[in-house]
Design a protein around this motif. Sequence first.
Motif, short mmCIF file in Angstrom:
data_model
loop_
_atom_site.label_atom_id
_atom_site.label_comp_id
_atom_site.label_asym_id
_atom_site.label_seq_id
_atom_site.Cartn_x
_atom_site.Cartn_y
_atom_site.Cartn_z
N UNK A 9 0.83 -1.20 0.00
CA UNK A 9 0.00 0.00 0.00
C UNK A 9 0.87 1.25 0.00
N UNK A 10 1.91 1.26 0.81
CA UNK A 10 2.84 2.39 0.87
C UNK A 10 3.50 2.60 -0.48
N UNK A 11 3.96 1.54 -1.11
CA UNK A 11 4.61 1.63 -2.41
C UNK A 11 3.64 2.16 -3.47
N UNK A 12 2.42 1.66 -3.46
CA UNK A 12 1.42 2.14 -4.42
C UNK A 12 1.11 3.62 -4.21
N UNK A 13 1.02 4.05 -2.97
CA UNK A 13 0.80 5.47 -2.71
C UNK A 13 1.92 6.30 -3.31
N UNK A 14 3.15 5.83 -3.17
CA UNK A 14 4.27 6.56 -3.75
C UNK A 14 4.24 6.58 -5.26
N UNK A 15 3.97 5.44 -5.86
CA UNK A 15 3.95 5.35 -7.32
C UNK A 15 2.82 6.20 -7.90
N UNK A 16 1.68 6.22 -7.23
CA UNK A 16 0.54 6.97 -7.74
C UNK A 16 0.77 8.48 -7.69
N UNK A 17 1.74 8.94 -6.95
CA UNK A 17 2.06 10.37 -6.95
C UNK A 17 2.84 10.78 -8.20
N UNK A 18 3.50 9.84 -8.83
CA UNK A 18 4.36 10.16 -9.98
C UNK A 18 3.58 10.78 -11.14
N UNK A 19 2.43 10.24 -11.57
CA UNK A 19 1.70 10.88 -12.67
C UNK A 19 1.27 12.31 -12.35
N UNK A 20 0.93 12.58 -11.10
CA UNK A 20 0.56 13.94 -10.71
C UNK A 20 1.76 14.87 -10.84
N UNK A 21 2.90 14.39 -10.44
CA UNK A 21 4.13 15.16 -10.53
C UNK A 21 4.46 15.43 -12.00
#
Length: 116
Positions: A9-21
């Motif tokens: 879950x932590x890893x997915x939260x991090x990865x999901x921030x990348x498209x926003x960035x």
Amino acid sequence: MHLVLVDWLRILCGIWLVPHLIGKGLHYDRAALTFDAAGFKPGNLFVCITMAMEAAAAIGLTFSIYPRIAAAVGALVLLGAGYAVVKINGPNWRWQKMGPEYPIFWALICLLTAIV
């Protein structure tokens, strides 16, 4: 390497921030206008601050570098996004009406990963 579900879950939260960035970087001028419309002025400055915070949160969450702090930073960015959505689109809840439920949900998930 053994990962428990909260790690995924932590890893997915991090990865999901990348498209926003990436989206903010590719559409910097439009993002600045959005920040201005939400009352975060000057918009250019807030885009830069938000991009730095998203990058730090994405790296920290994905690679477990100060993950609790990274999760709190990610949650702060996402709560700000939820606020901006309400400020620009009004107090609609549902996504069909451009509501804030998605960034608020995501912020809560980040917070949960910070306290687990």
